[in-house]
Enzyme design. Structure first.
Site, mmCIF file in Angstrom:
data_model
loop_
_atom_site.group_PDB
_atom_site.id
_atom_site.type_symbol
_atom_site.label_atom_id
_atom_site.label_comp_id
_atom_site.label_asym_id
_atom_site.label_seq_id
_atom_site.Cartn_x
_atom_site.Cartn_y
_atom_site.Cartn_z
ATOM 1 N N LYS A 76 0.861 -1.129 -0.011
ATOM 2 C CA LYS A 76 -0.486 -0.022 0.131
ATOM 3 C C LYS A 76 0.605 1.546 -0.131
ATOM 4 C CE LYS A 76 -3.813 -2.200 2.641
ATOM 5 N NZ LYS A 76 -5.059 -2.405 3.205
ATOM 6 N N TYR B 189 -11.735 -2.557 -3.851
ATOM 7 C CA TYR B 189 -12.256 -2.665 -2.420
ATOM 8 C C TYR B 189 -13.965 -2.648 -1.812
ATOM 9 C CZ TYR B 189 -8.536 -2.651 0.415
ATOM 10 O OH TYR B 189 -6.647 -2.096 0.760
ATOM 11 N N ARG C 284 -2.013 -14.316 3.804
ATOM 12 C CA ARG C 284 -3.083 -13.574 4.903
ATOM 13 C C ARG C 284 -1.999 -13.663 6.156
ATOM 14 N NH1 ARG C 284 -6.508 -10.161 3.712
ATOM 15 N NH2 ARG C 284 -7.222 -10.492 5.876
ATOM 16 N N THR D 53 -5.202 -7.990 10.527
ATOM 17 C CA THR D 53 -5.760 -6.081 9.787
ATOM 18 C C THR D 53 -5.400 -4.800 10.977
ATOM 19 O OG1 THR D 53 -7.709 -7.334 8.682
ATOM 20 C CG2 THR D 53 -7.474 -4.935 9.141
ATOM 21 N N ARG E 241 2.852 -6.952 9.616
ATOM 22 C CA ARG E 241 2.166 -5.427 9.899
ATOM 23 C C ARG E 241 2.203 -5.683 11.398
ATOM 24 N NH1 ARG E 241 -3.843 -7.290 6.811
ATOM 25 N NH2 ARG E 241 -3.965 -6.056 5.646
ATOM 26 N N ASN F 134 -1.774 0.128 7.307
ATOM 27 C CA ASN F 134 -0.996 -1.489 7.463
ATOM 28 C C ASN F 134 -0.137 -2.119 6.225
ATOM 29 O OD1 ASN F 134 -3.558 -2.107 5.922
ATOM 30 N ND2 ASN F 134 -4.500 -3.271 7.281
ATOM 31 N N HIS G 13 -2.231 -5.406 1.412
ATOM 32 C CA HIS G 13 -3.172 -5.580 1.225
ATOM 33 C C HIS G 13 -3.076 -7.670 0.620
ATOM 34 C CE1 HIS G 13 -7.179 -6.739 -0.759
ATOM 35 N NE2 HIS G 13 -6.495 -7.257 -2.269
ATOM 36 N N GLU H 245 -8.826 -10.606 -8.228
ATOM 37 C CA GLU H 245 -7.761 -9.327 -8.165
ATOM 38 C C GLU H 245 -6.829 -8.725 -9.455
ATOM 39 O OE1 GLU H 245 -7.150 -9.025 -3.738
ATOM 40 O OE2 GLU H 245 -9.397 -8.615 -3.872
HETATM 41 P P1 ATP Z 1 -7.077 -5.587 2.988
HETATM 42 O O1 ATP Z 1 -8.347 -5.599 2.219
HETATM 43 O O2 ATP Z 1 -6.526 -4.437 3.447
HETATM 44 O O3 ATP Z 1 -5.848 -6.866 2.848
HETATM 45 P P2 ATP Z 1 -7.291 -6.818 5.328
HETATM 46 O O4 ATP Z 1 -8.417 -7.850 4.522
HETATM 47 O O5 ATP Z 1 -7.422 -7.424 6.119
HETATM 48 O O6 ATP Z 1 -7.011 -5.880 4.736
HETATM 49 P P3 ATP Z 1 -10.688 -5.543 5.071
HETATM 50 O O7 ATP Z 1 -11.885 -6.456 5.746
HETATM 51 O O8 ATP Z 1 -10.357 -6.479 4.162
HETATM 52 O O9 ATP Z 1 -9.474 -6.224 6.073
HETATM 53 O O10 ATP Z 1 -10.582 -4.153 5.260
HETATM 54 C C1 ATP Z 1 -9.992 -3.306 4.040
HETATM 55 C C2 ATP Z 1 -9.020 -2.080 5.080
HETATM 56 O O11 ATP Z 1 -10.271 -1.391 5.638
HETATM 57 C C3 ATP Z 1 -7.388 -2.729 5.651
HETATM 58 O O12 ATP Z 1 -6.517 -3.320 5.639
HETATM 59 C C4 ATP Z 1 -8.078 -1.017 6.737
HETATM 60 O O13 ATP Z 1 -6.949 -0.266 6.291
HETATM 61 C C5 ATP Z 1 -9.588 -0.869 6.539
HETATM 62 N N1 ATP Z 1 -10.467 -1.097 7.537
HETATM 63 C C6 ATP Z 1 -11.609 -2.636 7.703
HETATM 64 N N2 ATP Z 1 -12.054 -2.443 8.854
HETATM 65 C C7 ATP Z 1 -11.707 -1.099 9.187
HETATM 66 C C8 ATP Z 1 -12.936 -0.282 10.341
HETATM 67 N N3 ATP Z 1 -13.210 -1.105 10.987
HETATM 68 N N4 ATP Z 1 -12.037 0.837 10.363
HETATM 69 C C9 ATP Z 1 -10.964 1.477 9.945
HETATM 70 N N5 ATP Z 1 -10.433 1.528 8.594
HETATM 71 C C10 ATP Z 1 -11.179 -0.508 7.962
HETATM 72 MG MG MG Z 2 -9.460 -7.846 2.189
#
Ligand code: ATP
Ligand code: MG
Length: 130
Positions: free
Chosen positions: A3, A43, A80, A86, A97, A107, A110, A121
């Site tokens: 990112k 997203y 992962r 996350t 992370r 973080n 992705h 993707e």
């Molecule tokens: P990514 O998809 O970026 O790999 P992830 O799969 O671990 O991360 P997701 O649940 O898909 O997590 O969320 C995507 C991104 O949205 C997260 O990386 C985070 O930066 C943001 N995010 C998710 N949940 C929250 C939340 N509750 N508050 C703030 N930001 C959030």
């Molecule tokens: Mg995700």
């Protein structure tokens, strides 16, 4: 995807090295500045969440490193595990992370969260590989 925070902090090499040391092989990689349309499409599952606008602002603020890596089996799952939770505040030490980030919004990385999402993707970012 490394990112914007990861590219800005000069951590792309460190992050890719961790994946490579684990046994992943780099298949494609490119630095790209994402536009809002592409970021929102990527997203799409988060549309309507309170953090969505901020997430799109963040992911489009400077270039990301989009990459495809290949491994022996269930590569998305291995990636992962290396990424960690996350929320970096809760991510285990030893993970990307957990070791290198502190903020939920920044973080570093992705990773696709299923074989299906990996295919989707790869189709978005490297259509010739899907
Ligand atoms: P990514 O998809 O970026 O790999 P992830 O799969 O671990 O991360 P997701 O649940 O898909 O997590 O969320 C995507 C991104 O949205 C997260 O990386 C985070 O930066 C943001 N995010 C998710 N949940 C929250 C939340 N509750 N508050 C703030 N930001 C959030
Ligand atoms: Mg995700």
């Amino acid at each position: 995807m490394v990112k914007p925070d990861g590219v800005e902090r000069g951590l792309t090499g460190e992050i890719l090295a961790r994946l490579e040391r684990k046994g992943m092989r780099l298949v494609a990689a490119e630095l790209r500045l994402l536009d809002r349309d592409l970021a929102e499409h990527h997203y799409a599952e988060h549309v309507g969440r309170p953090y969505f606008e901020g997430l799109v602002d963040f992911i489009t603020r400077s270039p990301v490193l989009v990459a495809v890596v290949e491994g022996p089996e269930d590569t998305w799952r291995v990636v992962r595990a290396l990424m960690g939770a996350t929320n970096p505040a809760e991510a285990a030490p030893g993970t990307i992370r957990g070791d290198l980030a502190t903020k939920m919004a920044e973080n570093l990385i992705h990773g696709s969260d299923s074989a299906e999402s990996a295919l989707r993707e790869i189709g978005i970012f490297f259509p010739h590989l899907a």
